[in-house]
Design a protein around this motif. Structure first.
Motif, PDB file in Angstrom:
ATOM      1  N   ALA A 136      57.477   3.585  60.763  1.00 29.71           N
ATOM      2  CA  ALA A 136      58.169   2.288  60.716  1.00 29.71           C
ATOM      3  C   ALA A 136      57.316   1.198  60.061  1.00 29.71           C
ATOM      4  O   ALA A 136      57.846   0.153  59.669  1.00 29.71           O
ATOM      5  CB  ALA A 136      58.561   1.868  62.128  1.00 29.71           C
ATOM      6  N   PHE A 137      56.014   1.431  59.951  1.00 32.34           N
ATOM      7  CA  PHE A 137      55.106   0.401  59.431  1.00 32.34           C
ATOM      8  C   PHE A 137      54.085   1.038  58.507  1.00 32.34           C
ATOM      9  O   PHE A 137      53.860   2.247  58.545  1.00 32.34           O
ATOM     10  CB  PHE A 137      54.371  -0.296  60.596  1.00 32.34           C
ATOM     11  N   ASP A 138      53.439   0.219  57.673  1.00 33.49           N
ATOM     12  CA  ASP A 138      52.277   0.689  56.916  1.00 33.49           C
ATOM     13  C   ASP A 138      51.196  -0.385  57.013  1.00 33.49           C
ATOM     14  O   ASP A 138      51.413  -1.462  57.573  1.00 33.49           O
ATOM     15  CB  ASP A 138      52.639   1.048  55.456  1.00 33.49           C
ATOM     16  N   VAL A 139      50.026  -0.038  56.498  1.00 28.90           N
ATOM     17  CA  VAL A 139      48.887  -0.962  56.608  1.00 28.90           C
ATOM     18  C   VAL A 139      48.482  -1.404  55.203  1.00 28.90           C
ATOM     19  O   VAL A 139      48.185  -0.581  54.331  1.00 28.90           O
ATOM     20  CB  VAL A 139      47.693  -0.295  57.321  1.00 28.90           C
ATOM     21  N   THR A 140      48.483  -2.702  54.992  1.00 32.50           N
ATOM     22  CA  THR A 140      48.024  -3.275  53.729  1.00 32.50           C
ATOM     23  C   THR A 140      46.552  -3.652  53.881  1.00 32.50           C
ATOM     24  O   THR A 140      46.200  -4.438  54.775  1.00 32.50           O
ATOM     25  CB  THR A 140      48.847  -4.535  53.381  1.00 32.50           C
ATOM     26  N   PRO A 141      45.676  -3.085  53.035  1.00 31.75           N
ATOM     27  CA  PRO A 141      44.257  -3.425  53.158  1.00 31.75           C
ATOM     28  C   PRO A 141      44.016  -4.912  52.893  1.00 31.75           C
ATOM     29  O   PRO A 141      44.664  -5.506  52.024  1.00 31.75           O
ATOM     30  CB  PRO A 141      43.583  -2.567  52.083  1.00 31.75           C
ATOM     31  N   ALA A 142      43.073  -5.459  53.627  1.00 36.10           N
ATOM     32  CA  ALA A 142      42.783  -6.897  53.531  1.00 36.10           C
ATOM     33  C   ALA A 142      42.474  -7.328  52.089  1.00 36.10           C
ATOM     34  O   ALA A 142      42.788  -8.457  51.704  1.00 36.10           O
ATOM     35  CB  ALA A 142      41.606  -7.231  54.446  1.00 36.10           C
ATOM     36  N   LYS A 175      56.139  -3.972  58.215  1.00 33.24           N
ATOM     37  CA  LYS A 175      57.229  -3.041  57.921  1.00 33.24           C
ATOM     38  C   LYS A 175      56.902  -2.122  56.750  1.00 33.24           C
ATOM     39  O   LYS A 175      56.340  -2.563  55.738  1.00 33.24           O
ATOM     40  CB  LYS A 175      58.493  -3.854  57.642  1.00 33.24           C
ATOM     41  N   ILE A 176      57.254  -0.858  56.896  1.00 31.73           N
ATOM     42  CA  ILE A 176      57.014   0.130  55.852  1.00 31.73           C
ATOM     43  C   ILE A 176      57.540  -0.423  54.500  1.00 31.73           C
ATOM     44  O   ILE A 176      58.642  -0.950  54.425  1.00 31.73           O
ATOM     45  CB  ILE A 176      57.699   1.485  56.215  1.00 31.73           C
ATOM     46  N   GLY A 177      56.691  -0.299  53.497  1.00 27.57           N
ATOM     47  CA  GLY A 177      57.034  -0.847  52.185  1.00 27.57           C
ATOM     48  C   GLY A 177      56.206  -2.067  51.830  1.00 27.57           C
ATOM     49  O   GLY A 177      56.079  -2.422  50.657  1.00 27.57           O
ATOM     50  N   THR A 178      55.609  -2.697  52.848  1.00 25.69           N
ATOM     51  CA  THR A 178      54.806  -3.894  52.582  1.00 25.69           C
ATOM     52  C   THR A 178      53.592  -3.553  51.719  1.00 25.69           C
ATOM     53  O   THR A 178      53.239  -4.286  50.788  1.00 25.69           O
ATOM     54  CB  THR A 178      54.350  -4.527  53.915  1.00 25.69           C
ATOM     55  N   TYR A 179      52.952  -2.419  52.042  1.00 25.87           N
ATOM     56  CA  TYR A 179      51.761  -2.001  51.284  1.00 25.87           C
ATOM     57  C   TYR A 179      52.121  -1.823  49.801  1.00 25.87           C
ATOM     58  O   TYR A 179      51.395  -2.278  48.896  1.00 25.87           O
ATOM     59  CB  TYR A 179      51.215  -0.716  51.905  1.00 25.87           C
ATOM     60  N   GLY A 180      53.254  -1.195  49.549  1.00 23.46           N
ATOM     61  CA  GLY A 180      53.697  -1.012  48.161  1.00 23.46           C
ATOM     62  C   GLY A 180      53.896  -2.354  47.465  1.00 23.46           C
ATOM     63  O   GLY A 180      53.493  -2.529  46.307  1.00 23.46           O
ATOM     64  N   LEU A 181      54.479  -3.305  48.159  1.00 21.31           N
ATOM     65  CA  LEU A 181      54.678  -4.632  47.551  1.00 21.31           C
ATOM     66  C   LEU A 181      53.334  -5.290  47.255  1.00 21.31           C
ATOM     67  O   LEU A 181      53.176  -5.976  46.239  1.00 21.31           O
ATOM     68  CB  LEU A 181      55.506  -5.532  48.473  1.00 21.31           C
ATOM     69  N   ALA A 182      52.353  -5.072  48.144  1.00 21.33           N
ATOM     70  CA  ALA A 182      51.027  -5.671  47.941  1.00 21.33           C
ATOM     71  C   ALA A 182      50.353  -5.088  46.700  1.00 21.33           C
ATOM     72  O   ALA A 182      49.724  -5.814  45.914  1.00 21.33           O
ATOM     73  CB  ALA A 182      50.164  -5.453  49.186  1.00 21.33           C
ATOM     74  N   HIS A 237      55.530 -15.567  44.501  1.00 22.35           N
ATOM     75  CA  HIS A 237      54.718 -15.295  45.692  1.00 22.35           C
ATOM     76  C   HIS A 237      55.399 -14.190  46.497  1.00 22.35           C
ATOM     77  O   HIS A 237      56.632 -14.167  46.561  1.00 22.35           O
ATOM     78  CB  HIS A 237      54.631 -16.518  46.614  1.00 22.35           C
ATOM     79  N   VAL A 238      54.614 -13.323  47.122  1.00 22.06           N
ATOM     80  CA  VAL A 238      55.158 -12.422  48.142  1.00 22.06           C
ATOM     81  C   VAL A 238      54.713 -12.990  49.486  1.00 22.06           C
ATOM     82  O   VAL A 238      53.518 -13.260  49.683  1.00 22.06           O
ATOM     83  CB  VAL A 238      54.643 -10.971  47.962  1.00 22.06           C
ATOM     84  N   VAL A 239      55.658 -13.215  50.387  1.00 24.79           N
ATOM     85  CA  VAL A 239      55.325 -13.762  51.712  1.00 24.79           C
ATOM     86  C   VAL A 239      55.969 -12.865  52.767  1.00 24.79           C
ATOM     87  O   VAL A 239      57.194 -12.695  52.786  1.00 24.79           O
ATOM     88  CB  VAL A 239      55.831 -15.212  51.884  1.00 24.79           C
ATOM     89  N   VAL A 240      55.133 -12.272  53.613  1.00 26.65           N
ATOM     90  CA  VAL A 240      55.638 -11.341  54.639  1.00 26.65           C
ATOM     91  C   VAL A 240      55.070 -11.721  55.999  1.00 26.65           C
ATOM     92  O   VAL A 240      54.095 -12.482  56.096  1.00 26.65           O
ATOM     93  CB  VAL A 240      55.237  -9.881  54.310  1.00 26.65           C
ATOM     94  N   GLY A 241      55.654 -11.162  57.040  1.00 30.17           N
ATOM     95  CA  GLY A 241      55.121 -11.302  58.391  1.00 30.17           C
ATOM     96  C   GLY A 241      54.153 -10.178  58.689  1.00 30.17           C
ATOM     97  O   GLY A 241      53.700  -9.465  57.770  1.00 30.17           O
ATOM     98  N   ALA A 242      53.830  -9.989  59.958  1.00 27.34           N
ATOM     99  CA  ALA A 242      52.915  -8.911  60.350  1.00 27.34           C
ATOM    100  C   ALA A 242      53.240  -8.480  61.770  1.00 27.34           C
ATOM    101  O   ALA A 242      53.727  -9.271  62.578  1.00 27.34           O
ATOM    102  CB  ALA A 242      51.465  -9.375  60.271  1.00 27.34           C
ATOM    103  N   ASP A 243      52.962  -7.219  62.042  1.00 27.85           N
ATOM    104  CA  ASP A 243      53.094  -6.692  63.406  1.00 27.85           C
ATOM    105  C   ASP A 243      51.758  -6.666  64.123  1.00 27.85           C
ATOM    106  O   ASP A 243      51.702  -6.755  65.350  1.00 27.85           O
ATOM    107  CB  ASP A 243      53.708  -5.293  63.382  1.00 27.85           C
ATOM    108  N   ARG A 244      50.705  -6.484  63.347  1.00 25.99           N
ATOM    109  CA  ARG A 244      49.365  -6.527  63.924  1.00 25.99           C
ATOM    110  C   ARG A 244      48.378  -6.743  62.788  1.00 25.99           C
ATOM    111  O   ARG A 244      48.489  -6.110  61.730  1.00 25.99           O
ATOM    112  CB  ARG A 244      49.052  -5.214  64.652  1.00 25.99           C
TER     113      ARG A 244
END
Ligand code: MRU
Length: 356
Positions: free
Chosen positions: A321-327, A254-261, A237-244
């Motif tokens: 500092a952040f990226d956006v992971t599409p829903a 955090k930057i890099g989350t989108y890549g992990l997704a 599982h990948v489990v992350v937090g969110a800023d918004r």
């Protein structure tokens, strides 16, 4: 044998009579130093330079910063009091742009000031109580998130997280690391894969430190190892937090989350976002509307381990500092209200106090 010591909420941040005190996260893991802010501009500075960081924790710091401003503002002149508190609120609100918890908490404090016109003493006391309540509530939300997320994890989970969404980032317990803590309490065989999280190394400096204190098995990797780890079966599982989180479920983190997704989707691994409802921003329809903080290129040019520059000082460096992971890449969002599934427009809760 002594039980492993977690990070207690009042160790992360607390409001005393005349100061906001916090564990200085820029000094971890080598030093545990308390930073004492005795005036609100010092709280602004602490948020900007990440001495306190993580979306819920900077919301708590913002609320405490407003309370500190009210404690020190003139109590014998209602107008001067209100003007000083408003000045502090505006500066705290603007300290970092992406995490909506900061705006939510400061705006809640500003609404309290508006509700007590001309009563500085009583308002200052109410703001201090409210700041401590916001802190307690965020920690309680994290505990509820951990309990709800258990339904998503089987035995022997191998959780990859990113950045630090632990006690340090929330004021206690953690969101993504709260899920890990709850999972570990139910199943001590849980393991965590911790990407270091360039450029500021929140994964290696903070997450690995927290997990070590909790006695939870973890393996540190460089960010570039994530794909190979997934391909090799080290991640369930990948489990992350969110800023918004936008109204449609797009997630800024955090930057890099989108890549992990993207990688998680390729490997059939569920991508789970753990965040309190205070991170949901119903006023921002999609991730395209989320402001992304751009930090100094110096953080990327950085230093090598022997203290030399990692790049020529003249090198142009980008540092979002952040990226956006599409829903569409997010399998579930877990808040204190439960597990939310797509379509997120309909399933996400609204934060307390948000306009209907
Ligand atoms: O720049 P930071 O360290 O404040 O970024 C923090 C993150 O991206 C966290 O994942 C997020 O705030 C969630 S914290 C529970």
């Amino acid at each position: 044998m002594t039980a492993p010591a977690g990070v207690a909420p009042h160790d992360v941040i607390r409001l005393t009579g005349d100061a906001v005190e916090m564990l200085d996260q820029t000094r971890l893991p080598s030093e545990e130093v308390v930073l004492r802010c005795t005036a609100w501009p010092e709280v602004v500075d602490a948020i900007r330079r990440l001495a306190i960081r993580g979306a819920p924790a900077i919301g708590v710091a913002g609320a405490m910063g407003v309370a500190l401003a009210a404690a020190h503002a003139p109590h014998d002149d209602g107008d001067a009091f209100a003007a000083e508190v408003a000045r502090a609120a505006a500066a705290l609100r603007a300290a970092r742009p992406t995490a909506v918890n900061l705006m939510w908490a400061v705006d809640a404090q500003s609404a309290l000031v508006a509700a007590h016109p001309g009563r500085p003493e009583a308002t200052a006391a109410a703001l201090a109580d409210a700041a401590r309540r916001i802190h307690d509530d965020e920690v309680a939300r994290c505990r509820a998130i951990g309990a709800h997320a258990l339904a998503l994890l089987g035995r022997g989970a191998r959780i990859m997280t990113h950045c630090n969404a632990g006690a340090l980032a929330t004021g206690g317990y953690g969101t993504a690391l709260g899920v890990v803590r709850a999972a570990h309490a139910a199943d001590p065989t849980v393991r965590v894969v911790v990407p270091e999280t360039r450029p500021l190394l929140q994964g290696s400096r903070l997450t690995a430190w927290e997990l070590g204190r909790e006695g939870i098995a973890h393996t540190l990797i460089t960010d570039s190892m994530a794909a190979a780890m997934m391909a090799g079966g080290a991640v369930s599982h990948v489990v992350v937090g969110a800023d918004r989180i936008a109204a449609n479920g797009d997630v800024a983190n955090k930057i890099g989350t989108y890549g992990l997704a993207v990688l998680a989707r390729e490997h059939g691994i569920p991508m789970i976002v753990a965040a309190p409802s205070t991170t949901v921003d119903p006023a921002t329809p999609t991730g395209a509307g989320i402001p992304i903080e751009e930090r100094s290129g110096d953080e990327v040019r950085g230093l090598t381990l022997d203290g030399r520059p990692a790049a020529d000082p003249g090198t142009m460096a980008a540092n979002p500092a952040f990226d956006v992971t599409p829903a569409r890449l997010v399998a579930a969002i877990v808040t204190e209200h439960g597990v939310h599934r797509p379509p997120y427009e309909r399933s996400l809760p609204r934060p307390e106090g948000a306009p209907a």
